[in-house]
Design a protein around this motif. Structure first.
Motif, PDB file in Angstrom:
ATOM      1  N   HIS A  79       0.863  -3.516   2.504  1.00  0.00           N
ATOM      2  CA  HIS A  79       0.644  -4.698   1.664  1.00  0.00           C
ATOM      3  C   HIS A  79       1.724  -4.852   0.583  1.00  0.00           C
ATOM      4  O   HIS A  79       1.484  -5.463  -0.448  1.00  0.00           O
ATOM      5  CB  HIS A  79      -0.735  -4.637   1.014  1.00  0.00           C
ATOM      6  CG  HIS A  79      -1.847  -4.645   2.009  1.00  0.00           C
ATOM      7  ND1 HIS A  79      -2.131  -5.734   2.805  1.00  0.00           N
ATOM      8  CD2 HIS A  79      -2.743  -3.686   2.364  1.00  0.00           C
ATOM      9  CE1 HIS A  79      -3.143  -5.455   3.596  1.00  0.00           C
ATOM     10  NE2 HIS A  79      -3.537  -4.210   3.349  1.00  0.00           N
ATOM     11  N   LYS A  82       2.721  -8.267  -0.999  1.00  0.00           N
ATOM     12  CA  LYS A  82       1.949  -8.803  -2.124  1.00  0.00           C
ATOM     13  C   LYS A  82       1.908  -7.730  -3.210  1.00  0.00           C
ATOM     14  O   LYS A  82       0.932  -6.987  -3.314  1.00  0.00           O
ATOM     15  CB  LYS A  82       0.526  -9.156  -1.683  1.00  0.00           C
ATOM     16  CG  LYS A  82       0.444 -10.191  -0.582  1.00  0.00           C
ATOM     17  CD  LYS A  82      -0.968 -10.390  -0.121  1.00  0.00           C
ATOM     18  CE  LYS A  82      -1.294  -9.244   0.831  1.00  0.00           C
ATOM     19  NZ  LYS A  82      -2.591  -9.372   1.480  1.00  0.00           N
ATOM     20  N   SER A  85      -1.264  -6.113  -5.616  1.00  0.00           N
ATOM     21  CA  SER A  85      -2.474  -6.860  -5.252  1.00  0.00           C
ATOM     22  C   SER A  85      -3.647  -5.894  -5.075  1.00  0.00           C
ATOM     23  O   SER A  85      -3.481  -4.680  -5.033  1.00  0.00           O
ATOM     24  CB  SER A  85      -2.236  -7.628  -3.949  1.00  0.00           C
ATOM     25  OG  SER A  85      -2.042  -6.726  -2.874  1.00  0.00           O
ATOM     26  N   LYS A  86      -4.849  -6.457  -4.957  1.00  0.00           N
ATOM     27  CA  LYS A  86      -6.040  -5.636  -4.732  1.00  0.00           C
ATOM     28  C   LYS A  86      -5.947  -4.897  -3.406  1.00  0.00           C
ATOM     29  O   LYS A  86      -6.399  -3.762  -3.292  1.00  0.00           O
ATOM     30  CB  LYS A  86      -7.300  -6.503  -4.748  1.00  0.00           C
ATOM     31  CG  LYS A  86      -7.700  -6.972  -6.113  1.00  0.00           C
ATOM     32  CD  LYS A  86      -9.003  -7.746  -6.035  1.00  0.00           C
ATOM     33  CE  LYS A  86      -9.447  -8.178  -7.412  1.00  0.00           C
ATOM     34  NZ  LYS A  86     -10.749  -8.868  -7.355  1.00  0.00           N
TER      35      LYS A  86
END
Length: 99
Positions: A79, A82, A85-86
C-alpha cells in the motif's frame, strides 16, 4: 514523480515500524479465537471451550505471530501508493501475503 519516492520510502519505513505490531496483535487475536473455536467445534459448552482454549491460545499466538509479521511488512510495501494510509498501517483489512 521523483519527489514522491522519498515520501514513499519514509512511509514504508514508518508503517513497517508502527504498523507491524498492529498487524501482529490483530492476527494473534484472530488466530487465537479461530484455533479455540476449531478445537471446541460447534459445542457451546463453556467447559469444553475453556479446555480448548488451553491449546488454542498458544497455537493461535504462534501462528498469529508469523502471519502478523508478514502482514505488517506486506501492508507497508503493497500500500505504498497511498502513503501513511490506514491500509498501510494495517488498520483496515489485513492482506494475506503467505500464498
Amino acid at each position: 514523480m521523483v519527489v514522491g519516492y522519498p515520501l514513499r520510502a519514509a512511509s514504508i519505513a514508518t508503517t513497517t515500524v508502527l504498523g507491524t505490531p498492529i498487524a501482529l496483535f490483530r492476527s494473534m487475536k484472530h488466530d487465537t479465537c479461530e484455533m479455540t473455536k476449531a478445537m471446541a467445534g460447534d459445542d457451546q459448552n463453556a467447559v469444553l471451550i475453556g479446555f480448548s482454549a488451553l491449546a488454542g491460545v498458544p497455537l493461535g499466538m504462534v501462528t498469529g505471530t508469523y502471519k502478523g509479521l508478514t502482514r505488517g511488512v506486506g501492508n507497508a510495501i503493497v500500500h505504498s501508493d497511498k502513503p501513511f494510509s490506514k491500509d498501510q498501517f494495517s488498520l483496515e483489512e489485513l492482506g494475506d501475503y503467505l500464498k
